[in-house]
Design an enzyme around this catalytic site. Structure first.
Site, PDB file in Angstrom:
ATOM      1  N   ASP A 241      -4.325  -2.564   3.449  1.00 22.33           N
ATOM      2  CA  ASP A 241      -5.731  -2.188   3.322  1.00 22.33           C
ATOM      3  C   ASP A 241      -6.441  -2.488   4.631  1.00 22.33           C
ATOM      4  OD1 ASP A 241      -5.162  -1.561   0.715  1.00 22.33           O
ATOM      5  OD2 ASP A 241      -6.056  -3.371  -0.139  1.00 22.33           O
TER       6      ASP A 241
ATOM      7  N   ASP B 178       0.385  -7.207  -0.897  1.00 24.27           N
ATOM      8  CA  ASP B 178      -0.092  -6.275   0.117  1.00 24.27           C
ATOM      9  C   ASP B 178      -0.623  -7.068   1.298  1.00 24.27           C
ATOM     10  OD1 ASP B 178      -2.484  -7.320  -0.734  1.00 24.27           O
ATOM     11  OD2 ASP B 178      -3.436  -5.398  -1.189  1.00 24.27           O
TER      12      ASP B 178
ATOM     13  N   ASP C 269      -3.993  -7.284   3.996  1.00 23.99           N
ATOM     14  CA  ASP C 269      -5.371  -6.862   4.226  1.00 23.99           C
ATOM     15  C   ASP C 269      -5.804  -7.226   5.641  1.00 23.99           C
ATOM     16  OD1 ASP C 269      -5.503  -6.112   1.520  1.00 23.99           O
ATOM     17  OD2 ASP C 269      -6.078  -8.143   0.943  1.00 23.99           O
TER      18      ASP C 269
END
Length: 587
Positions: free
Chosen positions: A429, A327, A329
């Site tokens: 995120d 992912d 961030d």
């Protein structure tokens, strides 16, 4: 002038009558019952029993605890848990880790029995004094290259660590991670067990696995684990966005083995899990650094449009130098305290109007601050405002000649097949932090998980400090009286978290270790109350030094040379810096 906010000690309510001093017959002994595998009801019963016999029992870990009693739990696991609780207790050397046997014998005798070897939990002690290798037992104090020499061994240990997580055995999982981190920091390949002499954090289990791989090429335990039905099922199920270990375990015991089984079993999914299933293949594909850079441009445009002057920082594994990740961030802040409030919903709205989000869920900031100083969170998890999202990342189409054409129109993925000709689903995120907590947040969100755990352990055990992604607390002082910052040579503030130099080429992996150069500087000119000290004048996370006698310190619009432009009474917190910089600052 106060520099570091004092940690407010928790007050834990005690059962009626248990706090009366006249009921305590043995005030020098304070018991804490470790609940894991003991169960809440049994723990409550044993607490009432011991109190009725005049023992003092604490409901939560505190500095007063002298005896920790566990049942059906290994010493290694209790030790790992205790080390994770350094925010509650900095000194663990005076605590006895005991089996339930000591407790039952004491209850039977009506008084505390002498502690014998059979009562103590077996905790392996890392050996750092040996004729062989020498290495610091704290992973945050070691240099670890991105590319190391023991990939086969570390992959095996990390697989066992992951499997221990699936079994909710935190102590064993952490033990394997620490052993893997040690091997990553070695300057050469391990060819025999003799190469491991004197190294810390290598328990009998890890050594047994390493020995088998060195002799046979593979570890039977690792092979068996990797081929086991439960490991494969847990690996696949926890790979679904929105599914944790506990949910995956429940599904496994219901007979679910693959994501496709969820539809067969007619499982009802929440919104996050439904999105995870819909975009399962894309979310299971590693995110590249190029894709992370594209996302940074998109998020930067959104933040700039909503709040000019705000800044975003790419964190996580990509900040540590990795080229792929699961992912992306981003940390968002604004140089003016308070301007970041209500920023995240506006950014999400901007992105949604442009059809760039496939899923989003905002979590409000739950970190409360008292008027005098911040309130301490009960956990090491941060409480910043954040949004877990799935981005629709538009991908450019490259012609056969290599020229970039305009991206194709987006088409929805069907049934989680991952067939997306014009875009890719990517987990992102977004975390918003006040500028007063930005440096702590940046350190925490840079990772890795083990590095952060080890850094908190170092701060608690070696410096009696409590470090989180929000603040740095002094664990040794009480709230009564005005706090005073420690002073050092030349009147400068003393470095409270000084780690050894971790310089060197290609060493941005904080993974199992350091290698990143970090320097925090706090200027007294910015201090007007207890918690504004958390506003850092500068923060550096750079890859190399500019010269032998200076370090470029920068954070957004701030830039200074620490060896030439030190103004006023300045307080330094050095996590890692070259020796000459440390010498210039403190001597």
């Amino acid at each position: 002038m106060p520099m570091i906010p004092l940690k407010r000690r928790k007050t834990v309510p005690s059962p009626a009558g248990s706090s009366n001093a006249e009921n305590v017959k043995f005030p020098h002994i304070v018991i804490f019952l470790f609940e894991k595998r003991m169960g809440a009801s049994r723990r409550a019963f044993l607490s009432r029993l011991s109190r009725s016999k005049g023992f003092r029992v604490e409901d939560s870990l505190s500095q007063a605890v002298t005896h920790i009693v566990s049942e059906n739990t290994s010493g290694e696991e209790v030790q790992a848990w205790l080390e994770s609780q350094v925010t509650e207790r900095g000194d663990r050397d005076t605590v006895h880790l005991l089996d339930i046997m000591w407790f039952t014998e004491s209850m039977r005798e009506g008084c505390p029995v002498s502690i014998e070897d059979r009562h103590r939990l077996r905790v392996p002690e890392p050996s750092t004094q040996s004729a062989g290798n020498t290495m610091d037992s704290y992973a945050c104090r070691r240099r670890t290259p991105l590319q190391h020499h023991n990939m086969v061994l570390t992959d095996a240990l990390q697989l066992l660590s992951e499997n221990a997580e699936f079994c909710e055995n935190e102590g064993r999982s952490v033990a394997f991670k620490r052993a893997s981190a040690v091997l990553k920091a070695l300057q050469g390949p391990v060819c025999s067990l003799e190469d491991l002499r004197g190294l810390p954090c290598l328990g009998e289990h890890s050594r047994r696995v390493i020995k088998e791989i060195l002799e046979d090429g593979v570890s039977s335990e690792v092979e068996c684990t990797q081929q086991s039905e439960k490991y494969q099922a847990m690996k696949a199920l926890t790979g679904i966005f929105g599914v944790g270990v506990k949910t995956a375990q429940l599904w496994f015991w219901e007979g679910i083995r693959r994501p496709a089984d969820l539809q067969t079993f007619g499982k009802k999914l929440n919104r996050a899990q439904a999105a995870g299933m819909l975009y399962y293949e894309d979310l299971s594909t590693p995110v590249t650094r190029a894709e992370a850079d594209l996302l940074q441009g998109i998020v930067g445009e959104a933040v700039g449009a909503v709040l000019p002057g705000a800044r975003i920082t790419l964190t996580g594994g990509f900040r540590r130098g990795k080229q792929t990740g699961h992912d992306v961030d981003f940390l968002i802040t604004h140089p003016e305290e308070g301007r970041e409030e209500e920023l995240l919903p506006k950014v999400i709205g901007w992105l949604e109007t442009r059809d760039l989000l496939l899923y989003q869920k905002i979590h409000k900031n739950s970190y409360l601050e008292a008027k005098e100083w911040p309130a301490r969170s009960a956990s090491n998890m941060d409480r910043f405002e954040r949004c877990f999202t799935i981005f629709k990342l538009m991908l450019p189409r490259v012609a056969p000649q290599g020229s970039t054409q305009a991206p194709r129109a987006p088409e929805a993925q069907e049934g989680g097949t991952g067939e997306s000709p014009g875009w890719k689903a990517v987990r992102v995120d977004l975390v918003v932090t006040p500028i007063s907590q930005y440096a702590f947040a940046l350190l925490g969100w840079t990772g890795s998980q083990l590095f952060e755990r080890e850094l908190r352990r170092w701060a608690g055990q070696e410096k009696s400090m409590s470090l989180s992604s929000h603040a740095l607390f002094d664990s040794t002082r009480v709230r009564d009286g005005p706090p005073r910052a420690p002073t050092g040579p030349k009147g400068h503030g003393l470095s409270v978290l000084h780690l050894e130099s971790l310089t060197g080429p290609n060493t941005m992996n904080l993974g199992g270790g350091g290698g990143i150069k970090i320097l925090f500087i706090i200027s007294s000119k910015l201090i007007d109350n207890y918690f504004s000290v958390l506003f850092f004048y500068s923060i550096i996370i750079t890859e190399k030094l500019n010269s032998e006698d200076s370090v470029d310190v920068s954070c957004g619009r701030y830039c200074t040379d620490i060896t030439r432009n030190i103004e006023g009474d300045t307080f330094f917190v050095v996590l890692a810096a070259p020796p000459h910089a440390v010498k210039t600052l403190f001597y």
